[in-house]
Design a protein around this motif. Structure first.
Motif, mmCIF file in Angstrom:
data_model
loop_
_atom_site.group_PDB
_atom_site.id
_atom_site.type_symbol
_atom_site.label_atom_id
_atom_site.label_comp_id
_atom_site.label_asym_id
_atom_site.label_seq_id
_atom_site.Cartn_x
_atom_site.Cartn_y
_atom_site.Cartn_z
ATOM 1 N N ASN A 143 44.022 40.578 52.232
ATOM 2 C CA ASN A 143 43.109 41.982 51.635
ATOM 3 C C ASN A 143 43.847 42.930 52.043
ATOM 4 O O ASN A 143 43.134 43.732 50.908
ATOM 5 N N VAL A 144 44.804 43.250 52.912
ATOM 6 C CA VAL A 144 44.843 45.529 53.165
ATOM 7 C C VAL A 144 45.721 44.996 51.471
ATOM 8 O O VAL A 144 45.957 46.185 50.983
ATOM 9 N N VAL A 145 46.107 44.038 50.978
ATOM 10 C CA VAL A 145 48.102 44.814 49.564
ATOM 11 C C VAL A 145 46.121 44.984 48.380
ATOM 12 O O VAL A 145 47.021 45.633 47.670
ATOM 13 N N TYR A 146 45.307 44.286 48.397
ATOM 14 C CA TYR A 146 44.248 44.650 47.639
ATOM 15 C C TYR A 146 44.346 46.014 47.654
ATOM 16 O O TYR A 146 44.119 47.105 46.072
ATOM 17 N N LEU A 147 43.815 46.877 48.420
ATOM 18 C CA LEU A 147 44.223 48.533 48.614
ATOM 19 C C LEU A 147 45.325 48.891 47.876
ATOM 20 O O LEU A 147 45.397 49.903 47.745
ATOM 21 N N ALA B 89 39.162 41.027 42.200
ATOM 22 C CA ALA B 89 38.894 42.435 43.291
ATOM 23 C C ALA B 89 38.252 42.908 42.094
ATOM 24 O O ALA B 89 38.818 43.736 41.032
ATOM 25 N N ARG B 90 36.783 44.394 42.978
ATOM 26 C CA ARG B 90 36.420 44.684 42.411
ATOM 27 C C ARG B 90 36.539 46.262 44.008
ATOM 28 O O ARG B 90 36.424 45.908 44.696
ATOM 29 N N ILE B 91 37.156 47.600 43.392
ATOM 30 C CA ILE B 91 37.302 48.608 44.797
ATOM 31 C C ILE B 91 37.318 49.754 43.727
ATOM 32 O O ILE B 91 37.412 50.247 42.622
ATOM 33 N N LYS B 92 36.676 50.308 44.807
ATOM 34 C CA LYS B 92 35.784 51.536 43.831
ATOM 35 C C LYS B 92 36.049 53.107 45.480
ATOM 36 O O LYS B 92 36.260 52.668 46.233
ATOM 37 N N THR B 93 37.098 54.044 44.932
ATOM 38 C CA THR B 93 37.576 55.270 46.520
ATOM 39 C C THR B 93 37.138 56.004 45.409
ATOM 40 O O THR B 93 37.362 56.556 44.227
ATOM 41 N N THR B 94 36.798 56.834 46.742
ATOM 42 C CA THR B 94 36.460 57.715 46.473
ATOM 43 C C THR B 94 37.171 59.212 46.564
ATOM 44 O O THR B 94 38.061 58.520 48.341
ATOM 45 N N ILE C 136 35.488 47.613 48.706
ATOM 46 C CA ILE C 136 36.252 46.669 48.051
ATOM 47 C C ILE C 136 35.485 44.909 47.972
ATOM 48 O O ILE C 136 34.313 44.646 48.851
ATOM 49 N N ASP C 137 35.394 44.719 46.638
ATOM 50 C CA ASP C 137 34.904 43.109 46.979
ATOM 51 C C ASP C 137 35.672 42.032 46.281
ATOM 52 O O ASP C 137 36.318 42.442 45.208
ATOM 53 N N TYR C 138 35.598 41.706 47.040
ATOM 54 C CA TYR C 138 36.998 40.451 46.820
ATOM 55 C C TYR C 138 36.574 39.246 46.178
ATOM 56 O O TYR C 138 35.161 38.674 46.438
ATOM 57 N N LEU C 139 36.651 38.956 45.120
ATOM 58 C CA LEU C 139 35.513 37.972 44.541
ATOM 59 C C LEU C 139 36.865 36.774 43.519
ATOM 60 O O LEU C 139 36.558 35.618 43.984
ATOM 61 N N THR C 140 38.213 37.060 44.007
ATOM 62 C CA THR C 140 38.835 35.641 43.440
ATOM 63 C C THR C 140 39.974 35.569 44.475
ATOM 64 O O THR C 140 41.293 36.373 43.551
ATOM 65 N N PRO C 141 40.271 34.712 44.785
ATOM 66 C CA PRO C 141 41.855 34.947 45.850
ATOM 67 C C PRO C 141 43.187 34.723 44.324
ATOM 68 O O PRO C 141 43.692 34.608 43.166
ATOM 69 N N ALA C 142 44.419 35.791 45.137
ATOM 70 C CA ALA C 142 45.505 35.872 43.647
ATOM 71 C C ALA C 142 46.349 35.101 44.928
ATOM 72 O O ALA C 142 46.458 35.293 46.141
ATOM 73 N N ALA C 143 47.803 34.544 44.561
ATOM 74 C CA ALA C 143 48.953 33.670 45.095
ATOM 75 C C ALA C 143 50.227 33.983 44.355
ATOM 76 O O ALA C 143 49.950 35.059 42.937
ATOM 77 N N LEU C 144 50.899 33.879 45.415
ATOM 78 C CA LEU C 144 52.256 34.575 44.603
ATOM 79 C C LEU C 144 52.765 33.782 43.194
ATOM 80 O O LEU C 144 52.431 32.809 42.572
ATOM 81 N N GLY C 145 52.886 35.302 42.264
ATOM 82 C CA GLY C 145 53.574 34.986 40.973
ATOM 83 C C GLY C 145 52.219 34.953 40.151
ATOM 84 O O GLY C 145 52.181 35.520 39.578
ATOM 85 N N HIS C 146 50.853 34.959 40.759
ATOM 86 C CA HIS C 146 50.451 36.177 39.286
ATOM 87 C C HIS C 146 50.589 37.103 39.199
ATOM 88 O O HIS C 146 50.777 37.446 39.334
ATOM 89 N N GLU C 147 50.249 36.996 37.637
ATOM 90 C CA GLU C 147 49.686 38.219 37.648
ATOM 91 C C GLU C 147 48.653 38.919 37.580
ATOM 92 O O GLU C 147 48.109 38.600 37.085
ATOM 93 N N ILE C 148 48.998 40.080 37.618
ATOM 94 C CA ILE C 148 47.308 41.057 37.290
ATOM 95 C C ILE C 148 47.568 41.901 37.156
ATOM 96 O O ILE C 148 48.788 43.103 36.802
ATOM 97 N N GLN C 149 46.127 42.401 35.937
ATOM 98 C CA GLN C 149 46.168 43.771 35.559
ATOM 99 C C GLN C 149 44.987 44.298 36.121
ATOM 100 O O GLN C 149 43.780 44.369 35.841
ATOM 101 N N GLY C 150 45.706 45.658 36.237
ATOM 102 C CA GLY C 150 44.812 46.907 36.822
ATOM 103 C C GLY C 150 44.152 47.629 36.089
ATOM 104 O O GLY C 150 44.928 47.578 35.140
ATOM 105 N N LYS C 151 42.859 47.836 35.984
ATOM 106 C CA LYS C 151 42.387 48.307 34.949
ATOM 107 C C LYS C 151 41.884 49.480 36.408
ATOM 108 O O LYS C 151 40.512 49.179 36.658
ATOM 109 N N THR C 152 41.846 51.103 35.802
ATOM 110 C CA THR C 152 41.006 52.128 36.321
ATOM 111 C C THR C 152 40.731 53.310 35.355
ATOM 112 O O THR C 152 40.764 53.477 33.731
ATOM 113 N N TRP C 153 39.881 53.725 35.612
ATOM 114 C CA TRP C 153 38.540 54.343 35.316
ATOM 115 C C TRP C 153 37.468 55.518 36.843
ATOM 116 O O TRP C 153 37.844 55.245 37.745
ATOM 117 N N VAL C 154 37.919 56.384 36.165
ATOM 118 C CA VAL C 154 36.674 57.575 37.359
ATOM 119 C C VAL C 154 35.001 57.685 36.880
ATOM 120 O O VAL C 154 35.005 57.877 35.403
#
Length: 130
Positions: A24-28, A102-107, A60-78
């Motif tokens: 979970n810390v890695v998602y941050l 995961a979905r993350i909101k950071t101030t 942070i909301d954890y929704l679906t676990p990711a595993a080794l080798g998975h491709e993650i597409q990060g999308k960001t907007w403000v």
């Protein structure tokens, strides 16, 4: 207000915990990586010398676990800024599973790099996020 920025991440072995999925810390860390990629892709060297960002809050909301080798597409907007603060949204979409991991909101708070004091987000910084 903002345009959307995308950044790809590949899950590595050091991201995996004893439950055999991304810790979970890695998602941050991923959210930070997406934010930094956006900052370096759109910000000039001049603007990066004049301004710094500090984190005030993570949600942070954890929704679906990711595993080794998975491709993650990060999308960001403000969201629209409030004085020196802005909320950055990050969605980590697991391309391998075709699900959001995961979905993350950071101030964030904008600082003047010289004084290290909060700086109202306006003018060129507003343009940065369009």
């Amino acid at each position: 207000m903002a345009s959307v920025f995308y950044h790809s991440i590949l899950v590595k072995s050091e991201d995996i915990d004893n439950m055999n999925h991304v810790n979970n810390v890695v998602y941050l860390r991923y959210a930070q990586e997406v934010a930094e990629a956006h900052w370096f892709a759109k910000g000039t060297e001049e603007i990066r010398k004049r301004f710094l960002w500090v984190v005030l809050r993570h949600e942070i909301d954890y929704l679906t676990p990711a595993a080794l080798g998975h491709e993650i597409q990060g999308k960001t907007w403000v969201d629209d800024p409030e004085g020196p603060k802005i909320v950055r949204n990050v969605e980590l979409f697991n391309v391998t599973l075709n699900k959001v991991s995961a979905r993350i909101k950071t101030t964030w708070c904008l600082l003047d790099a010289n004084s290290l004091r909060p700086k109202r987000i306006e003018g060129e910084m507003i343009d940065f996020f369009k």
